[in-house]
Motif scaffolding. Structure first.
Motif, PDB file in Angstrom:
ATOM      1  N   PHE A 111     -34.590  34.050 -40.914  1.00 46.29           N
ATOM      2  CA  PHE A 111     -35.757  33.950 -40.636  1.00 46.29           C
ATOM      3  C   PHE A 111     -36.547  32.776 -41.052  1.00 46.29           C
ATOM      4  CE2 PHE A 111     -40.554  34.758 -41.647  1.00 46.29           C
ATOM      5  CZ  PHE A 111     -40.982  35.072 -40.379  1.00 46.29           C
ATOM      6  N   PHE A 112     -36.120  32.424 -42.291  1.00 46.66           N
ATOM      7  CA  PHE A 112     -36.684  31.317 -43.277  1.00 46.66           C
ATOM      8  C   PHE A 112     -36.401  29.967 -42.361  1.00 46.66           C
ATOM      9  CE2 PHE A 112     -36.357  27.736 -46.374  1.00 46.66           C
ATOM     10  CZ  PHE A 112     -37.598  27.601 -46.417  1.00 46.66           C
ATOM     11  N   MET A 113     -35.272  29.996 -41.942  1.00 40.50           N
ATOM     12  CA  MET A 113     -34.576  28.640 -41.336  1.00 40.50           C
ATOM     13  C   MET A 113     -35.119  28.536 -40.097  1.00 40.50           C
ATOM     14  SD  MET A 113     -32.985  27.070 -43.948  1.00 40.50           S
ATOM     15  CE  MET A 113     -32.829  25.646 -42.768  1.00 40.50           C
ATOM     16  N   ARG A 114     -35.206  29.689 -39.182  1.00 38.30           N
ATOM     17  CA  ARG A 114     -35.815  29.379 -37.924  1.00 38.30           C
ATOM     18  C   ARG A 114     -37.317  28.877 -38.045  1.00 38.30           C
ATOM     19  NH1 ARG A 114     -33.832  29.597 -33.058  1.00 38.30           N
ATOM     20  NH2 ARG A 114     -32.666  31.377 -33.245  1.00 38.30           N
ATOM     21  N   TRP A 170     -31.830  36.176 -28.194  1.00 40.10           N
ATOM     22  CA  TRP A 170     -31.644  35.586 -29.629  1.00 40.10           C
ATOM     23  C   TRP A 170     -32.213  36.481 -30.796  1.00 40.10           C
ATOM     24  CZ3 TRP A 170     -32.183  29.785 -29.771  1.00 40.10           C
ATOM     25  CH2 TRP A 170     -31.139  28.972 -29.282  1.00 40.10           C
ATOM     26  N   LEU A 171     -31.342  36.988 -31.498  1.00 40.65           N
ATOM     27  CA  LEU A 171     -31.546  37.866 -32.577  1.00 40.65           C
ATOM     28  C   LEU A 171     -31.505  37.455 -33.916  1.00 40.65           C
ATOM     29  CD1 LEU A 171     -32.818  40.612 -33.664  1.00 40.65           C
ATOM     30  CD2 LEU A 171     -30.515  41.350 -33.460  1.00 40.65           C
ATOM     31  N   ASP A 172     -32.486  37.045 -34.676  1.00 48.56           N
ATOM     32  CA  ASP A 172     -32.364  36.525 -36.150  1.00 48.56           C
ATOM     33  C   ASP A 172     -32.513  37.860 -37.078  1.00 48.56           C
ATOM     34  OD1 ASP A 172     -32.185  33.898 -34.891  1.00 48.56           O
ATOM     35  OD2 ASP A 172     -34.612  33.724 -35.419  1.00 48.56           O
ATOM     36  N   THR A 173     -31.507  37.690 -37.799  1.00 49.60           N
ATOM     37  CA  THR A 173     -31.370  38.834 -38.820  1.00 49.60           C
ATOM     38  C   THR A 173     -31.441  38.335 -40.238  1.00 49.60           C
ATOM     39  OG1 THR A 173     -28.839  39.184 -38.847  1.00 49.60           O
ATOM     40  CG2 THR A 173     -30.160  40.326 -37.244  1.00 49.60           C
ATOM     41  N   GLY A 215     -26.359  29.323 -39.474  1.00 54.78           N
ATOM     42  CA  GLY A 215     -25.861  27.714 -39.295  1.00 54.78           C
ATOM     43  C   GLY A 215     -25.998  27.241 -38.201  1.00 54.78           C
ATOM     44  N   ALA A 216     -26.217  28.029 -36.966  1.00 52.31           N
ATOM     45  CA  ALA A 216     -26.644  27.353 -35.633  1.00 52.31           C
ATOM     46  C   ALA A 216     -27.893  26.564 -35.663  1.00 52.31           C
ATOM     47  CB  ALA A 216     -26.366  28.640 -34.682  1.00 52.31           C
ATOM     48  N   LEU A 217     -28.679  27.051 -36.730  1.00 56.50           N
ATOM     49  CA  LEU A 217     -30.229  26.856 -36.445  1.00 56.50           C
ATOM     50  C   LEU A 217     -30.545  25.312 -36.972  1.00 56.50           C
ATOM     51  CD1 LEU A 217     -31.599  30.253 -37.496  1.00 56.50           C
ATOM     52  CD2 LEU A 217     -31.174  29.324 -35.156  1.00 56.50           C
ATOM     53  N   PHE A 218     -29.559  24.871 -37.988  1.00 55.19           N
ATOM     54  CA  PHE A 218     -29.935  23.706 -38.570  1.00 55.19           C
ATOM     55  C   PHE A 218     -28.746  22.835 -38.912  1.00 55.19           C
ATOM     56  CE2 PHE A 218     -29.177  27.083 -41.516  1.00 55.19           C
ATOM     57  CZ  PHE A 218     -28.319  26.459 -42.662  1.00 55.19           C
ATOM     58  N   PRO A 219     -28.851  21.544 -38.911  1.00 57.65           N
ATOM     59  CA  PRO A 219     -27.635  20.639 -39.156  1.00 57.65           C
ATOM     60  C   PRO A 219     -27.464  20.888 -40.637  1.00 57.65           C
ATOM     61  CG  PRO A 219     -29.575  19.363 -38.645  1.00 57.65           C
ATOM     62  CD  PRO A 219     -30.003  20.707 -38.822  1.00 57.65           C
ATOM     63  N   MET A 221     -17.985  21.549 -37.942  1.00 62.81           N
ATOM     64  CA  MET A 221     -17.839  22.207 -36.640  1.00 62.81           C
ATOM     65  C   MET A 221     -18.379  23.806 -36.758  1.00 62.81           C
ATOM     66  SD  MET A 221     -15.979  21.801 -33.932  1.00 62.81           S
ATOM     67  CE  MET A 221     -15.393  20.274 -34.434  1.00 62.81           C
ATOM     68  N   TYR A 222     -18.441  24.349 -37.656  1.00 63.05           N
ATOM     69  CA  TYR A 222     -18.901  25.598 -37.730  1.00 63.05           C
ATOM     70  C   TYR A 222     -20.361  25.755 -37.265  1.00 63.05           C
ATOM     71  CZ  TYR A 222     -20.149  30.440 -39.333  1.00 63.05           C
ATOM     72  OH  TYR A 222     -20.639  31.846 -39.201  1.00 63.05           O
ATOM     73  N   SER A 223     -21.211  25.070 -37.780  1.00 63.18           N
ATOM     74  CA  SER A 223     -22.451  25.096 -37.330  1.00 63.18           C
ATOM     75  C   SER A 223     -22.757  24.572 -35.722  1.00 63.18           C
ATOM     76  CB  SER A 223     -23.401  24.130 -38.180  1.00 63.18           C
ATOM     77  OG  SER A 223     -23.430  24.654 -39.505  1.00 63.18           O
ATOM     78  N   SER A 224     -21.864  23.614 -35.434  1.00 65.46           N
ATOM     79  CA  SER A 224     -22.247  23.174 -33.977  1.00 65.46           C
ATOM     80  C   SER A 224     -21.391  24.375 -33.015  1.00 65.46           C
ATOM     81  CB  SER A 224     -21.631  21.888 -33.877  1.00 65.46           C
ATOM     82  OG  SER A 224     -20.226  21.762 -33.975  1.00 65.46           O
ATOM     83  N   GLY A 225     -20.510  24.891 -33.534  1.00 67.18           N
ATOM     84  CA  GLY A 225     -20.020  25.923 -32.543  1.00 67.18           C
ATOM     85  C   GLY A 225     -20.659  27.043 -32.614  1.00 67.18           C
ATOM     86  N   LYS A 226     -21.430  27.614 -33.642  1.00 62.32           N
ATOM     87  CA  LYS A 226     -22.280  28.701 -33.436  1.00 62.32           C
ATOM     88  C   LYS A 226     -23.277  28.388 -32.615  1.00 62.32           C
ATOM     89  CE  LYS A 226     -19.692  31.602 -35.585  1.00 62.32           C
ATOM     90  NZ  LYS A 226     -19.246  32.810 -34.951  1.00 62.32           N
TER      91      LYS A 226
END
Length: 191
Positions: free
Chosen positions: A155-158, A147-150, A58-62, A68-73
């Motif tokens: 991966f798709f969102m990144r 930064w580790l994407d799991t 959720g940190a990777l995209f709006p 609040m969760y996404s922006s906090g992450k």
């Protein structure tokens, strides 16, 4: 591991400011407080160590309904990357893990109460990783990654957010979100 977190699902107006700030305190501030205590001690005593923050895909995209969760992450991920640059000379590793959907009760109930069952989450939950799978990847990656994407979803969102300009993505979401049944259900509730 700084692993605190819960999602407060709903539009920003659905929840009181106090609930949003409590979410931010748990998901972001608590981990920063703990890190400061232990990081300062490691530096002072010239000890090596590692800090791992659990962020989120959720940190990777709006994302609507979890602003609040996404922006906090996103803040946690950026904080970890920044701290990693100054911690390295002290022999301290810092990593932020961005897992995708998890095979836990995160999407059904948490400290915020019952989480609304959103139809839009169902396809992504089919790609969920178990906590053990994520922990194994994280432990193997400390000192090798910042930064580790799991997981497939992350991966798709990144990849998507590298290919599509954030402004275009926001425009697409903001012009279509009203069509979602989940959105219609959430935007009519307030807590």
């Amino acid at each position: 591991f700084n692993n605190a977190g819960y999602v407060l699902i709903g539009t920003f107006a659905n929840h009181s400011l106090e609930r949003h700030l409590a979410n931010l305190e748990c998901n972001v501030v608590a981990g920063i407080r703990l890190t400061h205590v232990f990081y300062s001690r490691l530096v002072e005593k010239k000890l090596r160590g590692a800090f791992v923050f659990t962020s989120s895909a959720g940190a990777l995209f709006p994302a609507p309904a979890q602003s609040m969760y996404s922006s906090g992450k996103a803040l946690i991920s950026a904080f970890a990357a920044s701290l990693a640059t100054e911690a390295a000379p002290y022999g301290i590793d810092v990593m932020s893990a961005q897992p995708g959907p998890m095979a836990t009760n995160f999407y059904t109930s948490n400290v915020s109460g019952s989480v609304p069952q959103l139809g839009s989450f169902k396809p992504f939950l089919a790609m969920a990783n178990t906590p053990d799978e994520v922990a194994d990847v994280v432990l193997r990656s400390v000192s090798h990654m910042t930064w580790l994407d799991t997981g497939v979803f992350t991966f798709f969102m990144r990849l998507l957010m590298r290919l599509v300009d954030v402004n275009a993505f926001v425009m697409l979401v903001r012009n279509t979100v009203h069509l979602s049944g989940d959105w219609k259900m959430m935007s009519s509730k307030r807590s």
